[in-house]
Scaffold this motif. Structure first.
Motif, mmCIF file in Angstrom:
data_model
loop_
_atom_site.group_PDB
_atom_site.id
_atom_site.type_symbol
_atom_site.label_atom_id
_atom_site.label_comp_id
_atom_site.label_asym_id
_atom_site.label_seq_id
_atom_site.Cartn_x
_atom_site.Cartn_y
_atom_site.Cartn_z
ATOM 1 N N ASN A 21 0.828 -1.362 0.057
ATOM 2 C CA ASN A 21 -0.103 0.060 0.094
ATOM 3 C C ASN A 21 0.869 1.409 0.145
ATOM 4 O OD1 ASN A 21 -2.498 -1.333 -0.084
ATOM 5 N ND2 ASN A 21 -2.575 -1.498 2.196
ATOM 6 N N ASN A 22 2.059 1.146 0.159
ATOM 7 C CA ASN A 22 3.089 2.292 0.328
ATOM 8 C C ASN A 22 3.432 2.627 -1.227
ATOM 9 O OD1 ASN A 22 5.186 4.126 0.425
ATOM 10 N ND2 ASN A 22 6.365 2.966 1.994
ATOM 11 N N GLN A 23 2.835 4.188 -1.510
ATOM 12 C CA GLN A 23 2.911 4.565 -2.914
ATOM 13 C C GLN A 23 4.479 4.784 -3.436
ATOM 14 O OE1 GLN A 23 0.514 4.678 -5.036
ATOM 15 N NE2 GLN A 23 -0.971 4.025 -3.269
ATOM 16 N N LEU A 24 5.289 4.796 -2.350
ATOM 17 C CA LEU A 24 6.858 5.186 -2.452
ATOM 18 C C LEU A 24 7.763 3.951 -3.091
ATOM 19 C CD1 LEU A 24 7.204 7.456 0.304
ATOM 20 C CD2 LEU A 24 6.896 8.023 -2.056
ATOM 21 N N VAL A 25 6.901 2.728 -2.894
ATOM 22 C CA VAL A 25 7.757 1.242 -3.074
ATOM 23 C C VAL A 25 7.787 1.212 -4.496
ATOM 24 C CG1 VAL A 25 7.563 -0.842 -2.813
ATOM 25 C CG2 VAL A 25 7.008 0.355 -0.932
ATOM 26 N N GLN A 26 9.012 0.922 -4.904
ATOM 27 C CA GLN A 26 9.229 0.463 -6.426
ATOM 28 C C GLN A 26 8.394 -0.255 -6.864
ATOM 29 O OE1 GLN A 26 13.731 0.118 -6.642
ATOM 30 N NE2 GLN A 26 13.815 2.371 -6.833
ATOM 31 N N ILE A 27 8.259 -0.472 -8.094
ATOM 32 C CA ILE A 27 7.232 -1.355 -8.857
ATOM 33 C C ILE A 27 7.852 -2.956 -8.849
ATOM 34 C CG2 ILE A 27 6.652 -2.432 -11.077
ATOM 35 C CD1 ILE A 27 5.848 0.482 -11.955
ATOM 36 N N GLN A 28 9.300 -2.969 -8.823
ATOM 37 C CA GLN A 28 9.874 -4.180 -8.702
ATOM 38 C C GLN A 28 9.892 -4.900 -7.224
ATOM 39 O OE1 GLN A 28 14.092 -4.323 -9.289
ATOM 40 N NE2 GLN A 28 14.293 -6.503 -8.831
ATOM 41 N N THR A 29 9.673 -3.966 -6.218
ATOM 42 C CA THR A 29 9.648 -4.178 -4.870
ATOM 43 C C THR A 29 8.208 -4.879 -4.683
ATOM 44 O OG1 THR A 29 11.250 -2.964 -4.017
ATOM 45 C CG2 THR A 29 9.930 -3.555 -2.642
ATOM 46 N N ARG A 30 7.227 -3.818 -5.166
ATOM 47 C CA ARG A 30 6.047 -4.349 -5.020
ATOM 48 C C ARG A 30 5.458 -5.699 -5.832
ATOM 49 N NH1 ARG A 30 1.926 -0.257 -4.546
ATOM 50 N NH2 ARG A 30 3.405 1.369 -5.044
ATOM 51 N N GLU A 31 6.023 -6.097 -6.858
ATOM 52 C CA GLU A 31 6.077 -7.354 -7.513
ATOM 53 C C GLU A 31 6.482 -8.247 -6.621
ATOM 54 O OE1 GLU A 31 7.589 -6.976 -11.412
ATOM 55 O OE2 GLU A 31 6.082 -5.816 -12.102
ATOM 56 N N GLU A 32 7.758 -8.258 -5.970
ATOM 57 C CA GLU A 32 8.338 -9.268 -5.266
ATOM 58 C C GLU A 32 7.393 -9.380 -3.964
ATOM 59 O OE1 GLU A 32 12.850 -8.170 -6.624
ATOM 60 O OE2 GLU A 32 12.369 -7.898 -4.479
ATOM 61 N N GLU A 33 6.859 -8.393 -3.476
ATOM 62 C CA GLU A 33 6.156 -8.492 -2.294
ATOM 63 C C GLU A 33 4.649 -9.159 -2.625
ATOM 64 O OE1 GLU A 33 6.656 -7.664 1.032
ATOM 65 O OE2 GLU A 33 8.651 -7.577 0.395
ATOM 66 N N SER A 34 4.324 -8.880 -3.713
ATOM 67 C CA SER A 34 2.896 -9.624 -4.016
ATOM 68 C C SER A 34 3.112 -11.211 -4.316
ATOM 69 C CB SER A 34 2.547 -9.247 -5.563
ATOM 70 O OG SER A 34 2.137 -7.719 -5.550
ATOM 71 N N ALA A 35 4.377 -11.570 -4.870
ATOM 72 C CA ALA A 35 4.540 -12.713 -4.991
ATOM 73 C C ALA A 35 4.757 -13.409 -3.555
ATOM 74 C CB ALA A 35 5.887 -13.026 -5.711
ATOM 75 N N LYS A 36 5.323 -12.695 -2.701
ATOM 76 C CA LYS A 36 5.730 -13.155 -1.263
ATOM 77 C C LYS A 36 4.363 -13.377 -0.548
ATOM 78 C CE LYS A 36 7.938 -10.813 2.075
ATOM 79 N NZ LYS A 36 8.882 -9.767 2.532
ATOM 80 N N PHE A 37 3.562 -12.527 -0.687
ATOM 81 C CA PHE A 37 2.115 -12.454 -0.155
ATOM 82 C C PHE A 37 1.286 -13.701 -0.594
ATOM 83 C CE2 PHE A 37 -2.210 -10.403 0.259
ATOM 84 C CZ PHE A 37 -2.233 -10.714 1.738
ATOM 85 N N LEU A 38 1.350 -14.010 -1.914
ATOM 86 C CA LEU A 38 0.641 -15.130 -2.520
ATOM 87 C C LEU A 38 1.274 -16.620 -1.854
ATOM 88 C CD1 LEU A 38 0.479 -14.015 -6.160
ATOM 89 C CD2 LEU A 38 -1.537 -14.107 -4.216
ATOM 90 N N ARG A 39 2.691 -16.613 -1.881
ATOM 91 C CA ARG A 39 3.191 -17.686 -1.368
ATOM 92 C C ARG A 39 2.822 -17.988 0.151
ATOM 93 N NH1 ARG A 39 7.780 -16.369 -4.358
ATOM 94 N NH2 ARG A 39 8.485 -15.120 -2.538
ATOM 95 N N HIS A 40 2.875 -16.571 0.863
ATOM 96 C CA HIS A 40 2.402 -16.781 2.444
ATOM 97 C C HIS A 40 1.204 -17.121 2.460
ATOM 98 C CE1 HIS A 40 2.298 -15.426 6.559
ATOM 99 N NE2 HIS A 40 1.060 -14.805 6.061
ATOM 100 N N ILE A 41 0.141 -16.756 1.796
ATOM 101 C CA ILE A 41 -1.125 -17.468 1.666
ATOM 102 C C ILE A 41 -1.337 -18.573 1.601
ATOM 103 C CG2 ILE A 41 -3.470 -17.045 0.677
ATOM 104 C CD1 ILE A 41 -3.069 -13.930 0.626
ATOM 105 N N THR A 42 -0.438 -19.183 0.521
ATOM 106 C CA THR A 42 -0.774 -20.464 0.287
ATOM 107 C C THR A 42 -0.152 -21.413 1.414
ATOM 108 O OG1 THR A 42 -0.033 -19.861 -2.000
ATOM 109 C CG2 THR A 42 0.255 -22.293 -1.734
ATOM 110 N N TYR A 43 0.652 -21.058 2.094
ATOM 111 C CA TYR A 43 1.375 -21.963 3.152
ATOM 112 C C TYR A 43 0.797 -21.667 4.295
ATOM 113 C CZ TYR A 43 4.845 -23.283 -0.360
ATOM 114 O OH TYR A 43 5.206 -24.035 -1.416
ATOM 115 N N ASN A 44 0.140 -20.480 4.665
ATOM 116 C CA ASN A 44 -0.056 -20.026 5.870
ATOM 117 C C ASN A 44 -1.636 -19.720 6.180
ATOM 118 O OD1 ASN A 44 2.580 -19.841 7.352
ATOM 119 N ND2 ASN A 44 2.766 -18.796 5.670
ATOM 120 N N HIS A 45 -2.287 -19.660 5.024
ATOM 121 C CA HIS A 45 -3.935 -19.513 4.986
ATOM 122 C C HIS A 45 -4.380 -20.489 4.087
ATOM 123 C CE1 HIS A 45 -2.951 -16.174 7.781
ATOM 124 N NE2 HIS A 45 -2.192 -15.477 6.936
#
Ligand SMILES: [Zn+2]
Length: 69
Positions: A21-45
């Motif tokens: 949600n941080n508008q200052l975050v770079q697109i690449q970081t945002r994509e990495e975090e999105s991928a991390k989030f999806l993985r996290h959801i897969t394994y933890n939720h």
């Protein structure tokens, strides 16, 4: 593709969402975090993943998310 999910985020979820949600975050970081989030959801939720799979054709999921087997 946009998914609207209602669930109780854990601390790690909240941290990742904060970065996304941080508008200052770079697109690449945002994509990495999105991928991390999806993985996290897969394994933890897993109840979330089941809800998503119930609503979406599996083939579509495989196309959208390479990590989804
Ligand atoms: Zn979480």
């Amino acid at each position: 593709m946009k998914l609207y999910l209602e669930f109780e985020p854990c601390e790690e979820c909240k941290n990742i969402i904060k970065v996304l949600n941080n508008q200052l975050v770079q697109i690449q970081t945002r994509e990495e975090e999105s991928a991390k989030f999806l993985r996290h959801i897969t394994y933890n939720h897993s109840e979330l993943v089941q809800a998503i799979v119930k609503d979406l054709p599996v083939q579509k999921l495989r196309e959208e998310f390479r990590w989804f087997q």
